[in-house]
Motif scaffolding. Structure first.
Motif, PDB file in Angstrom:
ATOM      1  N   LEU A 151     107.733 -55.908 -24.837  1.00 58.32           N
ATOM      2  CA  LEU A 151     107.363 -55.156 -23.642  1.00 58.32           C
ATOM      3  C   LEU A 151     105.866 -54.857 -23.646  1.00 58.32           C
ATOM      4  N   GLU A 152     105.369 -54.415 -24.774  1.00 57.18           N
ATOM      5  CA  GLU A 152     103.954 -54.058 -24.887  1.00 57.18           C
ATOM      6  C   GLU A 152     103.041 -55.262 -24.607  1.00 57.18           C
ATOM      7  N   ASP A 153     103.458 -56.453 -25.030  1.00 55.14           N
ATOM      8  CA  ASP A 153     102.652 -57.652 -24.783  1.00 55.14           C
ATOM      9  C   ASP A 153     102.624 -57.989 -23.295  1.00 55.14           C
ATOM     10  N   PHE A 199     118.359 -46.442 -22.145  1.00 57.16           N
ATOM     11  CA  PHE A 199     117.430 -47.487 -22.577  1.00 57.16           C
ATOM     12  C   PHE A 199     116.329 -47.689 -21.535  1.00 57.16           C
ATOM     13  N   ILE A 200     116.704 -47.707 -20.265  1.00 61.32           N
ATOM     14  CA  ILE A 200     115.705 -47.880 -19.201  1.00 61.32           C
ATOM     15  C   ILE A 200     114.702 -46.730 -19.240  1.00 61.32           C
ATOM     16  N   LYS A 201     115.191 -45.523 -19.416  1.00 64.66           N
ATOM     17  CA  LYS A 201     114.314 -44.351 -19.525  1.00 64.66           C
ATOM     18  C   LYS A 201     113.339 -44.517 -20.693  1.00 64.66           C
ATOM     19  N   GLN A 202     113.844 -44.960 -21.833  1.00 67.07           N
ATOM     20  CA  GLN A 202     113.006 -45.180 -23.012  1.00 67.07           C
ATOM     21  C   GLN A 202     111.908 -46.208 -22.709  1.00 67.07           C
ATOM     22  N   LEU A 214     115.999 -41.969 -12.397  1.00 66.29           N
ATOM     23  CA  LEU A 214     114.884 -41.845 -13.339  1.00 66.29           C
ATOM     24  C   LEU A 214     113.539 -41.669 -12.636  1.00 66.29           C
ATOM     25  N   ILE A 215     113.558 -41.244 -11.399  1.00 62.85           N
ATOM     26  CA  ILE A 215     112.336 -41.122 -10.603  1.00 62.85           C
ATOM     27  C   ILE A 215     111.288 -40.222 -11.266  1.00 62.85           C
TER      28      ILE A 215
END
Length: 187
Positions: free
Chosen positions: A19-21, A45-48, A69-70
């Protein structure tokens, strides 16, 4: 070209990309917006992932579908099918969604036809995604390919338009504000 980067978790996983890349690449290419899409994970997981993105990216962060998660991002994007899960009437669904995604946040929906664009003109949105422009490998269920008609249909929208589906950096549109590019960032 104004870049809207689509960060699809399935794509990242299939290509073993962190993800970071992906976020680093999007930043290097001056992405103004990043949408995080994950159709298979649970909300936790999406929140993380949203929290992780927010730590390394200060542009606009949009979450796909997970409007609950807005508080962890700048906006929400939903597809036509997702609108219908909120209410069978898309106009009513958009009103319900706007009551959750307040005016200080971004709300966008996908559109695929002239009729959907005209209907979206009746909705309180910030933008529409319009496409698919051409076939794409980030979404499996593409049924409508607009090709050269995309720009003409985009001209009917009162909202900002983000061209979606198989868009490349070299594409050129007159009535499109954002170019949504997913796997194309990696080539």
């Amino acid at each position: 070209m104004r870049l809207y980067a689509l960060c699809d978790q399935n794509l990242l996983d299939s290509r073993a990309i962190l993800l970071e890349d992906y976020i680093r690449i999007a930043k290097e290419q001056n992405a103004e917006i990043i949408q995080y899409r994950n159709k298979n994970a649970d909300i936790a997981f999406i929140k993380q992932q949203l929290i992780k993105i927010r730590k390394i990216y200060d542009g606009f962060l949009i979450v796909n579908d997970a409007y609950e998660l807005i508080d962890f991002c700048d906006g929400v994007h939903v597809g036509q099918e997702d609108l219908r899960t909120i209410d069978k009437d898309p106009l009513k669904a958009a009103k319900i969604l706007r009551s959750i995604v307040k005016k200080d946040k971004i709300l966008g929906i996908s559109t695929h036809t002239k009729e959907e664009v005209l209907q979206a003109n009746e909705m309180d949105l910030n933008y529409i995604g319009l496409g698919a422009y051409r076939d794409t490998n980030t979404k499996e269920d593409v049924t409508t390919i607009l090709g050269d008609r995309l720009d003409e249909i985009a001209s009917l929208s009162k909202h900002y338009v983000a061209a979606i589906g198989g868009v490349k950096k070299s594409d050129n549109f007159s009535h499109v504000t954002y170019y949504v590019i997913g796997s194309g960032l990696l080539s």
